[in-house]
Write an enzyme that holds these catalytic residues in place. Structure first.
Site, PDB file in Angstrom:
ATOM      1  N   LYS A 139       4.040   2.003  -2.487  1.00  0.00           N
ATOM      2  CA  LYS A 139       4.407   3.183  -3.289  1.00  0.00           C
ATOM      3  C   LYS A 139       5.883   3.513  -3.054  1.00  0.00           C
ATOM      4  O   LYS A 139       6.643   3.809  -3.978  1.00  0.00           O
ATOM      5  CB  LYS A 139       3.526   4.385  -2.919  1.00  0.00           C
ATOM      6  CG  LYS A 139       2.008   4.146  -3.028  1.00  0.00           C
ATOM      7  CD  LYS A 139       1.220   5.411  -2.724  1.00  0.00           C
ATOM      8  CE  LYS A 139      -0.140   5.228  -2.051  1.00  0.00           C
ATOM      9  NZ  LYS A 139      -1.156   4.451  -2.673  1.00  0.00           N
ATOM     10  N   SER A 184       0.824  -1.206   0.000  1.00  0.00           N
ATOM     11  CA  SER A 184       0.000   0.000   0.000  1.00  0.00           C
ATOM     12  C   SER A 184       0.860   1.258   0.000  1.00  0.00           C
ATOM     13  O   SER A 184       1.661   1.442  -0.906  1.00  0.00           O
ATOM     14  CB  SER A 184      -0.957  -0.059   1.186  1.00  0.00           C
ATOM     15  OG  SER A 184      -2.040   0.757   0.931  1.00  0.00           O
ATOM     16  N   TRP A 200     -10.333   0.350  -4.096  1.00  0.00           N
ATOM     17  CA  TRP A 200      -9.709   1.662  -3.911  1.00  0.00           C
ATOM     18  C   TRP A 200      -8.417   1.765  -4.733  1.00  0.00           C
ATOM     19  O   TRP A 200      -8.056   2.825  -5.235  1.00  0.00           O
ATOM     20  CB  TRP A 200      -9.425   1.799  -2.416  1.00  0.00           C
ATOM     21  CG  TRP A 200      -9.063   3.142  -1.880  1.00  0.00           C
ATOM     22  CD1 TRP A 200      -7.990   3.436  -1.097  1.00  0.00           C
ATOM     23  CD2 TRP A 200      -9.778   4.374  -2.004  1.00  0.00           C
ATOM     24  NE1 TRP A 200      -7.984   4.750  -0.748  1.00  0.00           N
ATOM     25  CE2 TRP A 200      -9.081   5.359  -1.292  1.00  0.00           C
ATOM     26  CE3 TRP A 200     -10.963   4.746  -2.671  1.00  0.00           C
ATOM     27  CZ2 TRP A 200      -9.495   6.689  -1.222  1.00  0.00           C
ATOM     28  CZ3 TRP A 200     -11.382   6.069  -2.596  1.00  0.00           C
ATOM     29  CH2 TRP A 200     -10.648   7.013  -1.884  1.00  0.00           C
ATOM     30  N   HIS A 256      -7.622  -5.822   0.947  1.00  0.00           N
ATOM     31  CA  HIS A 256      -6.373  -5.059   0.973  1.00  0.00           C
ATOM     32  C   HIS A 256      -5.525  -5.544   2.149  1.00  0.00           C
ATOM     33  O   HIS A 256      -5.849  -5.261   3.313  1.00  0.00           O
ATOM     34  CB  HIS A 256      -6.775  -3.592   1.150  1.00  0.00           C
ATOM     35  CG  HIS A 256      -5.651  -2.613   1.053  1.00  0.00           C
ATOM     36  ND1 HIS A 256      -4.956  -2.389  -0.104  1.00  0.00           N
ATOM     37  CD2 HIS A 256      -5.112  -1.775   1.993  1.00  0.00           C
ATOM     38  CE1 HIS A 256      -4.042  -1.451   0.115  1.00  0.00           C
ATOM     39  NE2 HIS A 256      -4.113  -1.066   1.374  1.00  0.00           N
TER      40      HIS A 256
END
Ligand code: GTR
Length: 375
Positions: A211, A207, A298, A351
Site C-alpha cells: 500500500k 501487503s 483477504w 500471502h
C-alpha cells in the site's frame, strides 16, 4: 490524487516534502556476499541532530547492494522491509541497529535484533538472485519511519513536521503516507548514488508496505516503476467489490494507517471515492506489475486484477502499451501483460513474496528497460 489525500492516506505536509535531508555514510563501498556484490549503508537524517542513545525515528538507514560485476550504474529496486535490514539476507556486514518491535502483548519498544533474525526474510527478498541478474537492491526498515501500532504518532517521523498548537485535520497524513514519504526520500537519495541508474529506480512492497509503495509511486514521478505485491484493500485491490478486507477492518485494526476521514467510510465500502483502480492509474505511464496470490482471499486477487486492467485504460490513453480492456483474469501461475507496461500474475500459494514473484518482476523489467548485463 486529492481524493486519496482527503479520504484515504491523508496529505503529506509541505514541510515534510521540502525537508532538508542529510546523508551520512555508515559504510562506503565494501565487497559483500562472497564477491557477488558491493554493499553500502547510509543514514538519511531529517530534523535536528538526535540525542546520543535515543532511537531516532527520523534517521532512516538505507542498505544498498550493487552487483560487483557491473561496469557502470545499474537499475535498482528499492523496498521497505518489515523485519529490519539484517533480515533480508544473511550478511554479517549489515550494521546492527535498534529496530522497533511491536508485539501484541507489549508496548512497542526499540530492541537490538537477535542474531537469529539475520537473513530471516531472505526468501522474501531473493537478494542474491536479484544481484545475479544485474540489478541493485536497496532497502530500509519501515518502522524507522513510524512504529506500526496505534498511538505511536509521537514516535513517528510525522511528529517532526507538526505545526504546534494545530489540531489534526481530517486529511492529516497517516502511517502509510509516512512510509510512502520514506520511499520517496530513499529514492531521491538513490538517484544521487553514482552506482545507481537514476532513471531506473523501481519500488516494491508487500501487503501493508505494498500500500505504501503504491501510494509512493502514485505521488512520486521519480519512481520509475512499481512492483506491487498483494497490496490488497486500501492498496491495489477494489474496495467496492466488498470481498475480503473491509474499510471497517482497516479503520478499526489499523487506525494509524490512514487519515482520520477514512473512518467516515466505514460501512460504505461501495461509496469509497478513491479505489485501487484509480491508485494504479496514477502510476501511468510507468511500468507497473501487480501481483496476487491465489490463497490470499483477504486481498481479493480478482479485485487486484480488475484494478490493474482498469488502470490499463489510462496507460492506453497516455499512448503506452497496456493490457486490452477485455483481457480475462489470467490463469494461476501464468503472467500476462509482461510485454506491455501493465503486467499481472496470480501465483499459487499464500500471502507472501516468493522467488516466483521476483523472477517475473525482473523478467518484466528486462523487457521494459533491457537486460542490465547486455546494456
Ligand atoms: C493484514 C491487513 C492487510 C495487510 C496485511 C499485511 O492484517 O489486514 O491489509 O496489510 O495485514 O500487511 O500483511
Amino acid at each position: 490524487m486529492k481524493l486519496f489525500e482527503d479520504n484515504i492516506y491523508g496529505r503529506t505536509p509541505v514541510a515534510a516534502e521540502q525537508a532538508p535531508m542529510r546523508v551520512e555514510s555508515v559504510e562506503g563501498r565494501t565487497p559483500a556476499l562472497d564477491g557477488l556484490a558491493y554493499r553500502e549503508q547510509v543514514d538519511l537524517i531529517f530534523g535536528p541532530t538526535p540525542k546520543p542513545g535515543s532511537h531516532a525515528a527520523w534517521r532512516i538507514r538505507v542498505l544498498l547492494y550493487l552487483p560487483a560485476r557491473a561496469n557502470g550504474p545499474v537499475p535498482v529496486v528499492f523496498g521497505l522491509n518489515g523485519g529490519g535490514n539484517q533480515s533480508i539476507v544473511d550478511d554479517p556486514g549489515i550494521a546492527p541497529t535498534n529496530i522497533w518491535v511491536t508485539e501484541d502483548d507489549q508496548a512497542p519498544h526499540p530492541e537490538t535484533p537477535g542474531a537469529d533474525t539475520r537473513g530471516s526474510q531472505s526468501a522474501q527478498w531473493q537478494v542474491k538472485s536479484v544481484l545475479s541478474r544485474g540489478y541493485g537492491l536497496a532497502t530500509a526498515y519501515y518502522q524507522d519511519l513510524e512504529p506500526d501500532a496505534k498511538d505511536q504518532r509521537a514516535n513517528s517521523v510525522r511528529a517532526l513536521f507538526d505545526t504546534p498548537g494545530t489540531a489534526p485535520a481530517a486529511n492529516e497524513w497517516g502511517a502509510i503516507a509516512a512510509w510512502a514519504w520514506g520511499y520517496r526520500k530513499a529514492v531521491s537519495y538513490l538517484r544521487t548514488n553514482p552506482g545507481v541508474e537514476a532513471t531506473h529506480v523501481a519500488v516494491t512492497g508487500h501487503s501493508r508496505l505494498g500500500k505504501a509503495a503504491d501510494w509512493a509511486a502514485a505521488t512520486t514521478p521519480e519512481i520509475s516503476a512499481l512492483l506491487s505485491t498483494e497490496s490488497g484493500k486500501g492498496g491495489q485491490s477494489v474496495q467496492r467489490r466488498e470481498l475480503g478486507e473491509t474499510v471497517k477492518h482497516l479503520a478499526q485494526q489499523f487506525p494509524h494507517w490512514m487519515c482520520p476521514a477514512y473512518a467516515t467510510w466505514v460501512g460504505r465500502d461501495q461509496q469509497i471515492p478513491a479505489d485501487g483502480n484509480l491508485l494504479l492509474s496514477l502510476v501511468a505511464p510507468r511500468p507497473l506489475y501487480a501481483a496476487s496470490a491465489q490463497d490470499d482471499r483477504w486481498a481479493d486477487p480478482k479485485g487486484e486484477f480488475l484494478s490493474l486492467r482498469s488502470a490499463a485504460s489510462v496507460y492506453a490513453l497516455l499512448g503506452t502499451s497496456a493490457l486490452a480492456p477485455d483481457t480475462p483474469m489470467s490463469a494461476v501461475d501464468q503472467p500476462i501483460g509482461v510485454d506491455t507496461n501493465t503486467a499481472y500474475h496470480i501465483r499459487s500459494g499464500k500471502h507472501d513474496v516468493t522467488a516466483y514473484d521476483w523472477q517475473h518482476y525482473l523478467d518484466f523489467l528486462d523487457t521494459r528497460w533491457g537486460v542490465p548485463a547486455k546494456r
